[in-house]
Design a protein around this motif. Structure first.
Motif, PDB file in Angstrom:
ATOM      1  N   LEU A 124       0.825  -1.209   0.000  1.00  0.00           N
ATOM      2  CA  LEU A 124       0.000   0.000   0.000  1.00  0.00           C
ATOM      3  C   LEU A 124       0.854   1.252   0.000  1.00  0.00           C
ATOM      4  O   LEU A 124       0.594   2.212  -0.741  1.00  0.00           O
ATOM      5  CB  LEU A 124      -0.929  -0.002   1.223  1.00  0.00           C
ATOM      6  CG  LEU A 124      -2.242  -0.768   1.112  1.00  0.00           C
ATOM      7  CD1 LEU A 124      -2.943  -0.807   2.462  1.00  0.00           C
ATOM      8  CD2 LEU A 124      -3.154  -0.130   0.065  1.00  0.00           C
ATOM      9  N   ALA A 125       1.894   1.260   0.835  1.00  0.00           N
ATOM     10  CA  ALA A 125       2.764   2.432   0.921  1.00  0.00           C
ATOM     11  C   ALA A 125       3.469   2.691  -0.404  1.00  0.00           C
ATOM     12  O   ALA A 125       3.582   3.842  -0.848  1.00  0.00           O
ATOM     13  CB  ALA A 125       3.789   2.237   2.043  1.00  0.00           C
ATOM     14  N   ALA A 126       3.940   1.628  -1.062  1.00  0.00           N
ATOM     15  CA  ALA A 126       4.641   1.794  -2.338  1.00  0.00           C
ATOM     16  C   ALA A 126       3.711   2.377  -3.400  1.00  0.00           C
ATOM     17  O   ALA A 126       4.112   3.232  -4.200  1.00  0.00           O
ATOM     18  CB  ALA A 126       5.205   0.458  -2.809  1.00  0.00           C
ATOM     19  N   VAL A 127       2.460   1.927  -3.410  1.00  0.00           N
ATOM     20  CA  VAL A 127       1.499   2.453  -4.379  1.00  0.00           C
ATOM     21  C   VAL A 127       1.150   3.905  -4.052  1.00  0.00           C
ATOM     22  O   VAL A 127       1.099   4.765  -4.947  1.00  0.00           O
ATOM     23  CB  VAL A 127       0.234   1.571  -4.413  1.00  0.00           C
ATOM     24  CG1 VAL A 127      -0.866   2.217  -5.245  1.00  0.00           C
ATOM     25  CG2 VAL A 127       0.574   0.186  -4.958  1.00  0.00           C
ATOM     26  N   LEU A 128       0.921   4.200  -2.781  1.00  0.00           N
ATOM     27  CA  LEU A 128       0.566   5.566  -2.399  1.00  0.00           C
ATOM     28  C   LEU A 128       1.707   6.547  -2.645  1.00  0.00           C
ATOM     29  O   LEU A 128       1.473   7.724  -2.951  1.00  0.00           O
ATOM     30  CB  LEU A 128       0.161   5.598  -0.920  1.00  0.00           C
ATOM     31  CG  LEU A 128      -1.191   4.939  -0.603  1.00  0.00           C
ATOM     32  CD1 LEU A 128      -1.377   4.793   0.904  1.00  0.00           C
ATOM     33  CD2 LEU A 128      -2.341   5.755  -1.204  1.00  0.00           C
ATOM     34  N   ARG A 129       2.959   6.098  -2.532  1.00  0.00           N
ATOM     35  CA  ARG A 129       4.116   6.948  -2.829  1.00  0.00           C
ATOM     36  C   ARG A 129       4.319   7.144  -4.316  1.00  0.00           C
ATOM     37  O   ARG A 129       5.062   8.028  -4.742  1.00  0.00           O
ATOM     38  CB  ARG A 129       5.407   6.332  -2.260  1.00  0.00           C
ATOM     39  CG  ARG A 129       5.636   6.491  -0.794  1.00  0.00           C
ATOM     40  CD  ARG A 129       7.100   6.175  -0.439  1.00  0.00           C
ATOM     41  NE  ARG A 129       7.530   4.884  -0.949  1.00  0.00           N
ATOM     42  CZ  ARG A 129       7.559   3.767  -0.228  1.00  0.00           C
ATOM     43  NH1 ARG A 129       7.156   3.783   1.035  1.00  0.00           N
ATOM     44  NH2 ARG A 129       7.974   2.640  -0.765  1.00  0.00           N
ATOM     45  N   GLY A 130       3.710   6.292  -5.115  1.00  0.00           N
ATOM     46  CA  GLY A 130       3.943   6.332  -6.546  1.00  0.00           C
ATOM     47  C   GLY A 130       5.121   5.487  -6.978  1.00  0.00           C
ATOM     48  O   GLY A 130       5.508   5.507  -8.149  1.00  0.00           O
ATOM     49  N   ASP A 131       5.688   4.712  -6.052  1.00  0.00           N
ATOM     50  CA  ASP A 131       6.812   3.841  -6.399  1.00  0.00           C
ATOM     51  C   ASP A 131       6.364   2.625  -7.200  1.00  0.00           C
ATOM     52  O   ASP A 131       7.158   2.038  -7.942  1.00  0.00           O
ATOM     53  CB  ASP A 131       7.528   3.349  -5.137  1.00  0.00           C
ATOM     54  CG  ASP A 131       8.294   4.441  -4.413  1.00  0.00           C
ATOM     55  OD1 ASP A 131       8.339   5.578  -4.940  1.00  0.00           O
ATOM     56  OD2 ASP A 131       8.839   4.161  -3.334  1.00  0.00           O
ATOM     57  N   ALA A 132       5.124   2.204  -6.998  1.00  0.00           N
ATOM     58  CA  ALA A 132       4.615   0.986  -7.618  1.00  0.00           C
ATOM     59  C   ALA A 132       3.272   1.256  -8.267  1.00  0.00           C
ATOM     60  O   ALA A 132       2.550   2.188  -7.887  1.00  0.00           O
ATOM     61  CB  ALA A 132       4.476  -0.128  -6.576  1.00  0.00           C
ATOM     62  N   GLY A 133       2.932   0.413  -9.226  1.00  0.00           N
ATOM     63  CA  GLY A 133       1.632   0.504  -9.854  1.00  0.00           C
ATOM     64  C   GLY A 133       0.579  -0.211  -9.023  1.00  0.00           C
ATOM     65  O   GLY A 133       0.893  -1.081  -8.209  1.00  0.00           O
TER      66      GLY A 133
END
Length: 526
Positions: free
Chosen positions: A326-335
């Motif tokens: 969730l954190a990676a997606v919210l940061r924009g690091d992941a799709g």
């Protein structure tokens, strides 16, 4: 105003999810319908993987400090006519059944004894708040809905809250799961209805200062299970309730005191009844662990019979797996597609765990007897360390996974550097573990500095943070570990923030940055 993440359910798993999210810079809002954390623990055993999660969050010592200290020795499980009938200071070896993990330690963190949930929560709640999470008690969710680009929940007060994502940690009768129409499968209710009596009584005259996890009481006047809460004056007694219409009417304080005195074997024992809860073991598995922007964790996703301490620990692993994604997606690091791997990874593990608990329910000695390897193999039972630590993931967030376990008994054989498995533990110079190298972002562990440059180059190109550590893989002390994980001195491991190996690179390719870029693009669903 919309929150990034709402967590419905403020029990141990919900609070753990909040703690793990705050480590990644996400500050959720937790909604709990009860007026405060529960004083009636439903679980007491924390497995080694859960302790690794807590260590990564900086909470392992705090949790260990509130656990009941059994480091000096004691019994795991006993069976007695009454507690008073046993001389615990000189218990016969046959009366004590252990579940040995072996001399070698597969991980860097182990709790010193049992840690009832209310003690665990006494650490998790302040840690979540200190990290920025908000926790609202007496907040009952009436309904929830997935909207365009987000989720809304409506409280029984009429208040509506919005968020980008929602984590449902609201238990076996999950309101969120029901509103989303997600069904459950599995055996359902198991065994007879039971009542859990939390009480206070000084039992040191009968324990002799010796601790035990639980003691089966065979006295026909009060058959049940006596469970340690603090090992001195706070205990739980589980006994059959029968098919009754009201626990309150049938299990009055006086009736509960009578049962406890009969179980202890002391008709004059002073007993204070704290709480009485009806319960029944269940085995269920949600048909789905997520729907668009909503994710089920803990008992909302799966319920597991209590033998083996698998239930709470499986829920903690759910929260740990989901938080970094969730954190990676919210940061924009992941799709957003990375979030699909939550169900892909966690549901098979929960299904396996439920199956293992069911096998043990039919024959508990398969779990408690450390010398039952042949009988476990015949029954299809994995050794407990393998259930807790040895599972493997097979998803788009793992490069070349190999989900089949090489061993059902030896967890070290399963922790061999295979992508999808937990990074093997090894003590580094100075005392840190290899697991301590893993922070809040994907990490490269390598034998030379070419990988540092490659990681820096890929981080710049993708606009993300990548951690990288060089350890001397050719040194005599480290080489056995490198051989275990299957990499040469110039090779590398790519490890996810949940300490799961995402990719293994046995030896350095001609263009390591190109390979690393390709791998991370796939793992993070870029």
């Amino acid at each position: 105003m919309s929150d990034r993440v709402l967590i419905v359910g403020g029990g141990s798993v919900g609070l753990a999810a909040a703690v793990f999210l705050t480590r990644h810079g996400v500050t959720p809002l937790v909604l709990e319908q009860q007026p405060g954390v529960s004083v009636h623990p439903r679980a007491t055993g924390l497995g080694p993987r859960t302790m690794e999660f807590l260590r990564q969050a900086g909470l392992d010592r705090a949790v260990d400090n509130v656990a009941v200290d059994m480091s000096a020795g004691g019994a795991v499980k006993m069976s007695m006519h009454t507690l008073a009938s046993a001389n615990l200071s000189a218990a016969a070896p046959g009366a004590i059944v252990g579940n040995a993990w072996g001399q070698a330690d597969p991980g860097p963190a182990r709790v010193r004894g049992v840690c009832p949930q209310h003690r665990l929560d006494s650490v998790l709640l302040p840690a979540a708040r200190e990290g920025g999470a908000r926790v609202r008690f007496s907040a009952r969710v009436r309904e929830c809905a997935i909207e365009s680009g987000g989720v809304t929940v409506t409280l029984d007060t009429g208040e509506t809250l919005a968020a980008d994502y929602l984590i449902a940690a609201d238990g076996v009768r999950s309101t969120v799961r029901e509103h989303l129409g997600i069904g459950v499968s599995g055996p359902g209710a198991l065994g007879e209805p039971t009542v859990s009596i939390l009480f206070r009584a000084d039992l040191t005259a009968y324990t002799g200062g010796r601790h035990f996890v639980n003691c089966t009481i065979t006295n026909p006047d009060a058959p049940g299970l006596l469970v340690t809460v603090d090992g001195e004056k706070e205990w739980i007694f589980h006994t059959r309730s029968g098919d009754i219409s009201s626990v309150t009417e049938h299990f009055t304080d006086e009736r509960c005191r009578e049962l406890i005195r009969a179980a202890v074997g002391d008709s004059a024992l002073p007993v204070e009844i704290v709480s009485v809860l009806p319960w029944r073991p269940r085995g269920t598995l949600a048909d789905r662990f997520g729907l668009e922007r909503v994710f089920l964790v803990g008992d909302a996703a799966h319920t597991v019979p209590p033998i083996g301490a698998f239930g709470l620990n499986t829920g903690m692993a759910d929260a740990h797996n989901l938080a970094w994604k969730l954190a990676a997606v919210l940061r924009g690091d992941a799709g957003p597609a990375l979030l699909d791997t939550y169900e892909t990874e966690r549901r098979p593990v929960a299904e396996m765990t439920l199956a293992q608990a069911m096998i043990r329910l039919a024959d508990p000695t398969l779990h408690w007897d450390a010398h039952a390897a042949e009988r476990r193999a015949a029954a299809g039972a994995l050794h407990a360390p393998v259930v807790h630590l040895g599972y493997r993931y097979d998803s788009a967030a793992v490069i070349d996974p190999q989900p089949d376990l090489p061993s059902t008994e030896d967890v070290f054989a399963d922790l061999d550097g295979t992508p999808g498995s937990r990074l093997p533990h090894h003590r580094l110079p100075g005392g840190a573990s290899t697991l301590d190298l893993i922070g809040t972002h994907c990490t490269v562990i390598a034998g030379n500095h070419r990988w540092i440059a490659a990681a820096s180059d890929v981080a710049d190109r993708l606009g993300i943070r990548i951690d990288a550590h060089v350890i001397p893989l050719s040194d005599n002390d480290i080489r056995p570990w490198a051989d275990t994980v299957g990499i040469e001195p110039d090779g590398a491991l790519l490890v996810r923030p949940d300490q799961i190996i995402a990719a293994r690179i046995p030896t350095a390719p001609p263009a390591p940055a190109h390979l690393l870029h390709r791998m991370l693009t796939r793992i993070l669903a870029r």
